[in-house]
Design a protein around this motif. Structure first.
Motif, mmCIF file in Angstrom:
data_model
loop_
_atom_site.group_PDB
_atom_site.id
_atom_site.type_symbol
_atom_site.label_atom_id
_atom_site.label_comp_id
_atom_site.label_asym_id
_atom_site.label_seq_id
_atom_site.Cartn_x
_atom_site.Cartn_y
_atom_site.Cartn_z
ATOM 1 N N VAL A 77 0.841 -1.189 0.000
ATOM 2 C CA VAL A 77 0.000 0.000 0.000
ATOM 3 C C VAL A 77 0.879 1.243 0.000
ATOM 4 N N ALA A 78 0.558 2.210 -0.838
ATOM 5 C CA ALA A 78 1.239 3.509 -0.839
ATOM 6 C C ALA A 78 0.336 4.522 -0.153
ATOM 7 N N MET A 79 0.932 5.361 0.713
ATOM 8 C CA MET A 79 0.113 6.288 1.490
ATOM 9 C C MET A 79 0.725 7.676 1.470
ATOM 10 N N VAL A 80 -0.135 8.676 1.296
ATOM 11 C CA VAL A 80 0.264 10.077 1.351
ATOM 12 C C VAL A 80 -0.378 10.678 2.595
ATOM 13 N N PHE A 81 0.456 11.239 3.494
ATOM 14 C CA PHE A 81 -0.030 11.702 4.785
ATOM 15 C C PHE A 81 -0.310 13.203 4.781
ATOM 16 N N ARG A 141 4.140 17.788 -3.211
ATOM 17 C CA ARG A 141 4.451 17.119 -4.473
ATOM 18 C C ARG A 141 5.540 16.064 -4.295
ATOM 19 N N VAL A 142 6.461 16.292 -3.359
ATOM 20 C CA VAL A 142 7.462 15.269 -3.055
ATOM 21 C C VAL A 142 6.769 14.004 -2.545
ATOM 22 N N ALA A 143 5.800 14.180 -1.645
ATOM 23 C CA ALA A 143 5.066 13.032 -1.110
ATOM 24 C C ALA A 143 4.294 12.308 -2.208
ATOM 25 N N LEU A 144 3.714 13.057 -3.147
ATOM 26 C CA LEU A 144 2.984 12.446 -4.247
ATOM 27 C C LEU A 144 3.932 11.710 -5.198
ATOM 28 N N ALA A 145 5.069 12.309 -5.454
ATOM 29 C CA ALA A 145 6.049 11.654 -6.328
ATOM 30 C C ALA A 145 6.552 10.359 -5.702
ATOM 31 N N ARG A 146 6.732 10.357 -4.383
ATOM 32 C CA ARG A 146 7.173 9.138 -3.695
ATOM 33 C C ARG A 146 6.135 8.027 -3.848
ATOM 34 N N ALA A 147 4.848 8.408 -3.842
ATOM 35 C CA ALA A 147 3.799 7.409 -4.064
ATOM 36 C C ALA A 147 3.778 6.943 -5.513
ATOM 37 N N SER A 153 -0.764 -1.885 -4.646
ATOM 38 C CA SER A 153 -2.084 -2.463 -4.874
ATOM 39 C C SER A 153 -3.193 -1.489 -4.504
ATOM 40 N N LEU A 154 -2.867 -0.535 -3.611
ATOM 41 C CA LEU A 154 -3.848 0.416 -3.106
ATOM 42 C C LEU A 154 -3.138 1.707 -2.750
ATOM 43 N N TYR A 155 -3.734 2.840 -3.123
ATOM 44 C CA TYR A 155 -3.173 4.153 -2.809
ATOM 45 C C TYR A 155 -4.114 4.857 -1.835
ATOM 46 N N LEU A 156 -3.546 5.370 -0.737
ATOM 47 C CA LEU A 156 -4.331 5.999 0.321
ATOM 48 C C LEU A 156 -3.856 7.427 0.547
ATOM 49 N N HIS A 180 -3.585 9.442 -9.834
ATOM 50 C CA HIS A 180 -4.579 8.360 -9.895
ATOM 51 C C HIS A 180 -4.746 7.845 -11.328
ATOM 52 N N ARG A 181 -4.825 8.754 -12.286
ATOM 53 C CA ARG A 181 -4.969 8.329 -13.679
ATOM 54 C C ARG A 181 -3.724 7.588 -14.161
ATOM 55 N N GLU A 182 -2.557 8.030 -13.721
ATOM 56 C CA GLU A 182 -1.311 7.400 -14.124
ATOM 57 C C GLU A 182 -1.244 5.958 -13.637
ATOM 58 N N LYS A 183 -1.700 5.722 -12.406
ATOM 59 C CA LYS A 183 -1.596 4.389 -11.823
ATOM 60 C C LYS A 183 -2.781 3.494 -12.172
ATOM 61 N N GLY A 184 -3.984 4.076 -12.222
ATOM 62 C CA GLY A 184 -5.156 3.272 -12.535
ATOM 63 C C GLY A 184 -5.410 2.172 -11.527
ATOM 64 N N ARG A 185 -5.120 2.455 -10.271
ATOM 65 C CA ARG A 185 -5.309 1.481 -9.193
ATOM 66 C C ARG A 185 -6.348 1.993 -8.197
ATOM 67 N N PRO A 186 -6.914 1.120 -7.370
ATOM 68 C CA PRO A 186 -7.889 1.583 -6.367
ATOM 69 C C PRO A 186 -7.249 2.557 -5.398
ATOM 70 N N SER A 187 -7.991 3.603 -5.059
ATOM 71 C CA SER A 187 -7.480 4.653 -4.174
ATOM 72 C C SER A 187 -8.575 5.074 -3.205
ATOM 73 N N VAL A 188 -8.154 5.424 -1.988
ATOM 74 C CA VAL A 188 -9.077 5.932 -0.981
ATOM 75 C C VAL A 188 -8.517 7.255 -0.470
ATOM 76 N N TYR A 189 -9.365 8.255 -0.477
ATOM 77 C CA TYR A 189 -8.976 9.615 -0.106
ATOM 78 C C TYR A 189 -9.833 10.066 1.074
ATOM 79 N N VAL A 190 -9.210 10.524 2.140
ATOM 80 C CA VAL A 190 -9.923 10.988 3.336
ATOM 81 C C VAL A 190 -9.879 12.505 3.413
ATOM 82 N N THR A 191 -11.026 13.121 3.679
ATOM 83 C CA THR A 191 -11.083 14.570 3.843
ATOM 84 C C THR A 191 -12.314 14.943 4.664
#
Length: 378
Positions: A77-81, A141-147, A153-156, A180-191
């Motif tokens: 799982v990749a996660m952006v905090f 953007r650094v955090a997004l690039a790291r993801a 399998s899942l991006y959070l 998200h479009r680049e990866k085309g994988r399931p993602s969950v976004y919290v806000t």
């Protein structure tokens, strides 16, 4: 096809029930947004998905595999905090590459992916800098690039835009959609920001007190809310809510408040007839209140209300008008117009035409919609 399936998830901390029977499915390339007020359980749900919080009960599947007992590092799982979680003593390049190096991936692959990810998020000129030399938007953007460099399998995303100002937030939304479009994988976004949820989510799950109140597209949540809470939480400005009672009027049904009466539309009469004589909550969206001469529907006494204009706020598309209903116990409400209202109207009584087909009605006790949704208990 379902890629991630959570069934009856529960998270309990001693006597506190943080997540209560949450079930949701996430498609293979879907971006699902969890939205709700602080303390509603959305971040705890996210942390159970990644494995940072053990699941008290329920089942979590990645594909056909149950992952309840699988450690976070083995869930891929990749996660952006929210706080970016980048290392202050590493350069931008080292931060982006950190996960790949920790997994002992091929050096040539690292050298290829890190600059490519940095270019995608417009930070390729910052690769040698340390985080203290970056702005908040650049750190994000650094955090997004790291993801991006991960094949997860899942991006959070755990409220990743909370620390950015308004202008940067709009750009960062585009960056997240790009990822998200680049990866085309399931993602969950919290806000907790419903406008952010509407802008990003393929579907949105609205949470309250550890439960999911409703899952749907932004349009479904806005037009067909299952509860008073969903109706109030989704939409800017928020929906106007009035205490009311349904009354029979020679076969018609009137919605009677302290300040005005509106007749129910014909298509909703059968759904609400059983509530005649009982207290309800009437919901009127600000954009469904029109100056009578501009209303795109017939205007009669049956769908006209009145209010005193308090404030007129110009917007790029017209104006937002803050009003108070007539009578000794006036209630504040809001209307949005596509045309500018002159300042000379402040302090004056004005008529407003109600789009009766867009009326929302909720049971005063259960807060459930009388018009939409299953008979679920909130």
């Amino acid at each position: 096809m379902v890629a991630i399936a959570a069934t009856n998830l529960v998270k309990r901390y001693q006597d506190k029930l943080a997540v209560n029977d949450v079930s949701l499915d996430i498609g293979e390339d879907e971006l699902l947004v969890l939205v709700g007020p602080s303390g509603c359980g959305k971040t705890t749900t996210l942390r159970m998905l990644v494995g940072l919080e053990p699941i008290t009960s329920g089942t979590l599947r990645f594909g056909e595999k149950v992952v309840n007992e699988i450690r976070p590092k083995d869930r891929n799982v990749a996660m952006v905090f929210q706080d970016y979680a980048i290392f202050p003593h590493f350069t931008v390049y080292e931060n982006i590459a950190y996960g790949m190096r920790a997994r002992h991936e091929n050096r040539a692959l690292i050298s290829e992916r890190v600059p490519a990810a940095a270019r995608m998020f417009r930070i390729d000129h910052l690769l040698k800098r340390k985080p203290r030399q970056l702005s908040g938007g650049e750190r994000q953007r650094v955090a997004l690039a790291r993801a991006l460099v991960r094949d997860a399998s899942l991006y959070l995303y755990d409220e990743p835009l909370a620390n950015l100002d308004a202008q940067l937030r709009h750009q960062a939304r585009e960056d997240i959609l790009l990822l998200h479009r680049e990866k085309g994988r399931p993602s969950v976004y919290v806000t907790h920001d419903q406008s952010e949820a509407m802008a990003l989510g393929d579907r949105i799950a609205v949470m309250r007190d550890g439960k999911i109140q409703q899952i749907g597209t932004g349009t479904e949540l806005y037009d067909q809310p299952y509860s008073r809470f969903v109706a109030f939480f989704i939409g800017t400005p928020s929906i106007n809510l009035f205490d009311a009672e349904l009354r029979n009027n020679n076969g018609e049904i009137d919605i009677v408040t302290q300040a005005f009466t509106v007749r129910a539309a014909d298509e909703m009469k059968e759904k609400i007839r059983g509530h005649i004589g009982r207290p309800v909550t009437l919901g009127l969206r600000p954009e469904d209140l029109h100056p009578p001469r501009n209303a795109p529907f017939p205007v009669t006494a049956e769908n006209t209300i009145h209010g005193i204009v308090n404030v007129i706020e110009p917007t790029s598309t017209g104006c937002t008008v803050y009003l108070t209903t007539l009578g000794a116990e006036g209630q504040d409400f809001i209307a949005t117009f596509k045309a500018r209202l002159p300042a000379s109207y402040i302090g004056k009584e004005v008529p407003l035409a109600v789009n009766r087909r867009k009326i929302q009605l909720f049971d005063a006790e259960t807060e459930r919609s009388l018009l939409y949704g299953p008979g679920i208990q909130f």
